[in-house]
Motif scaffolding. Structure first.
Motif, PDB file in Angstrom:
ATOM      1  N   THR A  92       0.665  -1.233   0.011  1.00 11.20           N
ATOM      2  CA  THR A  92      -0.006  -0.161   0.064  1.00 11.20           C
ATOM      3  C   THR A  92       0.833   1.217   0.066  1.00 11.20           C
ATOM      4  N   VAL A  93       1.809   1.233   0.915  1.00 13.73           N
ATOM      5  CA  VAL A  93       2.770   2.428   0.842  1.00 13.73           C
ATOM      6  C   VAL A  93       3.418   2.807  -0.250  1.00 13.73           C
ATOM      7  N   ALA A  94       4.018   1.926  -0.947  1.00 13.38           N
ATOM      8  CA  ALA A  94       5.201   1.950  -2.023  1.00 13.38           C
ATOM      9  C   ALA A  94       4.117   2.277  -3.310  1.00 13.38           C
ATOM     10  N   THR A  95       2.745   1.772  -3.388  1.00 13.28           N
ATOM     11  CA  THR A  95       2.108   2.083  -4.227  1.00 13.28           C
ATOM     12  C   THR A  95       1.728   3.529  -4.350  1.00 13.28           C
ATOM     13  N   PHE A  96       1.271   3.942  -3.299  1.00 15.38           N
ATOM     14  CA  PHE A  96       1.336   5.567  -3.269  1.00 15.38           C
ATOM     15  C   PHE A  96       2.439   6.419  -3.633  1.00 15.38           C
ATOM     16  N   LEU A  97       3.641   6.043  -2.999  1.00 14.99           N
ATOM     17  CA  LEU A  97       4.847   6.849  -3.271  1.00 14.99           C
ATOM     18  C   LEU A  97       5.043   6.556  -4.837  1.00 14.99           C
ATOM     19  N   CYS A  98       4.766   5.463  -5.650  1.00 15.07           N
ATOM     20  CA  CYS A  98       5.175   5.483  -6.912  1.00 15.07           C
ATOM     21  C   CYS A  98       4.201   6.217  -7.673  1.00 15.07           C
ATOM     22  N   ALA A  99       3.058   6.214  -7.408  1.00 17.35           N
ATOM     23  CA  ALA A  99       2.083   7.145  -8.269  1.00 17.35           C
ATOM     24  C   ALA A  99       2.393   8.318  -8.142  1.00 17.35           C
ATOM     25  N   PHE A 100       2.875   8.856  -7.039  1.00 14.89           N
ATOM     26  CA  PHE A 100       3.077  10.509  -7.211  1.00 14.89           C
ATOM     27  C   PHE A 100       4.572  10.737  -7.226  1.00 14.89           C
ATOM     28  N   SER A 101       5.214   9.841  -7.803  1.00 12.63           N
ATOM     29  CA  SER A 101       6.844  10.255  -8.320  1.00 12.63           C
ATOM     30  C   SER A 101       6.844  10.995  -9.507  1.00 12.63           C
ATOM     31  N   PHE A 102       7.805  11.926  -9.337  1.00 14.93           N
ATOM     32  CA  PHE A 102       7.960  12.979 -10.424  1.00 14.93           C
ATOM     33  C   PHE A 102       9.172  12.913 -11.461  1.00 14.93           C
ATOM     34  N   ASN A 103       9.952  11.612 -11.356  1.00 17.32           N
ATOM     35  CA  ASN A 103      11.041  11.258 -12.315  1.00 17.32           C
ATOM     36  C   ASN A 103      11.269   9.602 -12.149  1.00 17.32           C
ATOM     37  N   TYR A 104      11.833   9.084 -13.316  1.00 15.92           N
ATOM     38  CA  TYR A 104      11.748   7.858 -13.126  1.00 15.92           C
ATOM     39  C   TYR A 104      12.800   7.248 -12.308  1.00 15.92           C
ATOM     40  N   TRP A 105      13.710   8.199 -11.722  1.00 14.55           N
ATOM     41  CA  TRP A 105      14.428   7.390 -10.659  1.00 14.55           C
ATOM     42  C   TRP A 105      13.516   7.169  -9.396  1.00 14.55           C
ATOM     43  N   LEU A 106      12.874   8.106  -8.961  1.00 16.77           N
ATOM     44  CA  LEU A 106      11.917   7.882  -7.828  1.00 16.77           C
ATOM     45  C   LEU A 106      10.950   6.728  -8.140  1.00 16.77           C
ATOM     46  N   VAL A 107      10.377   6.655  -9.361  1.00 20.60           N
ATOM     47  CA  VAL A 107       9.558   5.572  -9.886  1.00 20.60           C
ATOM     48  C   VAL A 107      10.327   4.468  -9.621  1.00 20.60           C
ATOM     49  N   SER A 108      11.578   4.223  -9.900  1.00 19.80           N
ATOM     50  CA  SER A 108      12.221   3.037  -9.903  1.00 19.80           C
ATOM     51  C   SER A 108      12.403   2.528  -8.646  1.00 19.80           C
ATOM     52  N   LEU A 109      12.881   3.530  -7.752  1.00 21.59           N
ATOM     53  CA  LEU A 109      13.094   3.411  -6.342  1.00 21.59           C
ATOM     54  C   LEU A 109      11.850   2.843  -5.536  1.00 21.59           C
ATOM     55  N   PHE A 110      10.754   3.750  -5.978  1.00 25.56           N
ATOM     56  CA  PHE A 110       9.549   2.960  -5.183  1.00 25.56           C
ATOM     57  C   PHE A 110       9.124   1.629  -5.656  1.00 25.56           C
ATOM     58  N   ARG A 111       9.284   1.351  -7.022  1.00 26.14           N
ATOM     59  CA  ARG A 111       8.711   0.294  -7.645  1.00 26.14           C
ATOM     60  C   ARG A 111       9.689  -1.041  -7.030  1.00 26.14           C
ATOM     61  N   PHE A 112      11.119  -0.343  -6.829  1.00 28.87           N
ATOM     62  CA  PHE A 112      11.958  -1.600  -6.176  1.00 28.87           C
ATOM     63  C   PHE A 112      11.356  -1.884  -4.923  1.00 28.87           C
ATOM     64  N   ILE A 113      10.869  -0.989  -3.746  1.00 29.54           N
ATOM     65  CA  ILE A 113      10.327  -1.242  -2.651  1.00 29.54           C
ATOM     66  C   ILE A 113       9.044  -2.074  -2.985  1.00 29.54           C
ATOM     67  N   LEU A 114       8.297  -1.740  -3.784  1.00 26.55           N
ATOM     68  CA  LEU A 114       7.051  -2.550  -4.045  1.00 26.55           C
ATOM     69  C   LEU A 114       7.348  -3.819  -4.352  1.00 26.55           C
ATOM     70  N   GLY A 115       8.629  -4.028  -5.172  1.00 20.20           N
ATOM     71  CA  GLY A 115       8.881  -5.179  -5.594  1.00 20.20           C
ATOM     72  C   GLY A 115       9.282  -6.241  -4.381  1.00 20.20           C
ATOM     73  N   ILE A 116       9.850  -5.452  -3.207  1.00 22.61           N
ATOM     74  CA  ILE A 116       9.883  -6.483  -2.113  1.00 22.61           C
ATOM     75  C   ILE A 116       8.693  -6.895  -1.618  1.00 22.61           C
TER      76      ILE A 116
END
Length: 456
Positions: A92-116
């Motif tokens: 849940t937390v990683a999904t919200f963070l990923c959705a509101f990211s503003f560059n691909y590095w942040l998207v990649s970071l939060f998708r990494f956490i989501l991947g865990i």
């Protein structure tokens, strides 16, 4: 009503469907990138190149590798129920963070956490389902997780298509696509409060009285036999099994190698290149964005139908034989795909239809046979005392392989072209048949399981 359903009480069914939400999230979060990636790549959004597309997509996969590796130890310490609840929170937390990211590095970071969380769910859910299920319904219940994975992918494809076709001119729509994954993750967290602890884990933690209550509530027919068998299985487990113990024991080593090989084979089939990049792939053969998004729904529906039928078939079939037949089917359909694209015998319209139909058949074959057999084998080939460690490493292998393939796939399309990619995966499926016949031997697996369970 199926016999497997009649043999289950309502509480066991509730537990099975709730735990399988972990598989649904696995499917949803790996499938949602399929449609979202097109909008993420727009110049006014994240402006992704083929290289950065690979990074954004595969970041979830490398996180899933770590999640799968660590989930076994956490599940052994906290218990299956508490670990699943923790996974739902991370989702849940990683999904919200990923959705509101503003560059691909942040998207990649939060998708990494989501991947865990995805990796943890991929390892934990089939193990948890196997441990709470009586023997006669064990395969059926573990298969529910495989069906939910495909349902999650179909749900993601459907949401992507609806949002993309209605609000496709609003390029930020990818954020809503990603955010929609929070709905099932919250449902999993709420549903987890009514779950019950794994009886085998309770026995492992020397809580036999609680285990007896759990077994009774889950509807095991021979309660005492289950308790006695589990105690016997655990009696040899007072000493913590270390990795050095595993590598120094021939039978444990063989089981580990077999699990790793099964996980590796499942991924070199090429299935997730279609799951992650299906929309981009279909656009390359001539479909528009809307048509490609809706084509994914068709593929998803076929996959779900095949998964439901296939899992019923695998419940009463020889798992190793079905695994080989599934890989043979994969190789055949991918070879046909490559030939359709390479020969240029048909008009663009006919080629698009043939590609779509053959892709659907490939996915139906994989999701109906290869995928459920993979999770069934991984759930059943390891004795309890080493299941956490070996299940985690085997599942991590699927994610490591997935990561490498997902990372390089966009570049491979550029270098080799779509047709040669399909030929390449046809070859890997053919080689996988040889791997299964030579290395994952059913008789040797049975012998190794018994030897390890008896502490020999």
């Amino acid at each position: 009503m199926k016999k497997s359903q009649r043999l289950q009480n309502s509480f066991l069914k509730y537990c099975v469907y709730t735990i399988s939400l972990g598989g649904f999230l696995f499917g949803y979060d790996t499938g949602v990138i399929n449609g979202a990636l097109v909008f993420m790549s727009k110049p006014d959004q994240l402006n992704l190149s083929p290289t950065t597309q690979g990074i954004a997509s595969s970041s979830l996969v490398i996180g899933a590798c770590l999640g799968a590796l660590g989930s076994g130890r956490v599940a052994d310490h906290l218990g299956r129920k508490q670990t699943l609840r923790l996974i739902a929170i991370i989702f849940t937390v990683a999904t919200f963070l990923c959705a509101f990211s503003f560059n691909y590095w942040l998207v990649s970071l939060f998708r990494f956490i989501l991947g865990i969380a995805v990796g943890g769910a991929s390892s934990l859910s089939p193990m948890y389902l196997a441990e709470i299920s009586p023997r006669l319904v064990r395969s059926h219940n573990v298969n529910q997780n495989a069906i939910f994975i495909v349902l999650g992918q179909l749900a993601a494809f459907t949401v992507n298509a609806i949002l993309g076709s209605i609000w496709g001119n609003w390029h930020d729509i990818w954020r809503i696509m990603v955010l929609s994954a929070a709905v099932p993750s919250v449902a999993l967290w709420i549903g987890s409060f009514r779950l019950i602890s794994s009886p085998k884990w309770l026995i492992f933690k020397q809580k036999p009285h609680q285990a007896r209550k759990v077994v009774n509530r889950l509807g095991f027919r021979d309660e005492q036999k289950f308790i006695d068998h589990s105690k016997q299985e655990m009696s040899q487990s007072q000493k913590v099994i270390s990795w050095s113990d595993i590598f120094n024991n021939y039978f444990m080593r063989y089981l580990l190698f077999s699990g790793v090989m099964i996980g590796f084979i499942q991924q070199i089939s090429g299935i997730n290149t279609v799951m992650y990049y299906g929309t981009i792939l279909l656009r390359k053969v001539g479909l528009g964005v809307d048509a490609a998004l809706y084509a994914n729904i068709f593929i998803g529906v076929v996959s779900v139908a095949a998964s439901i039928y296939g899992t019923r078939l695998t419940e009463r079939s020889n798992h190793h034989l079905m695994f080989v037949l599934g890989l043979l089917g994969n190789a055949a359909f991918l070879l046909i795909l490559g030939l359709v694209l390479k020969t240029n015998l048909f008009s663009t319209g006919v080629t698009n239809v043939l590609v779509l139909l053959t892709l659907a058949l490939f996915l139906a074959n994989h999701q109906g046979i290869v995928s459920p057999i993979t999770w069934l084998l991984l759930a059943e080939i390891f004795p309890q005392k080493i299941k956490g460690k070996l299940m985690s490493l085997s599942t991590a292998t699927t994610w490591i392989t997935n990561f490498v393939i997902s990372l390089v796939y966009p570049q491979l399309i550029v270098v080799l072209g779509t047709a040669w990619i399909f030929f390449l995966f046809a070859i890997t499926n053919g080689l996988s048949i040889l791997f299964v016949k030579i290395f994952v031997n059913q008789k040797h697996l049975t012998t190794a399981y018994r030897q390890v369970a008896q502490n020999k």
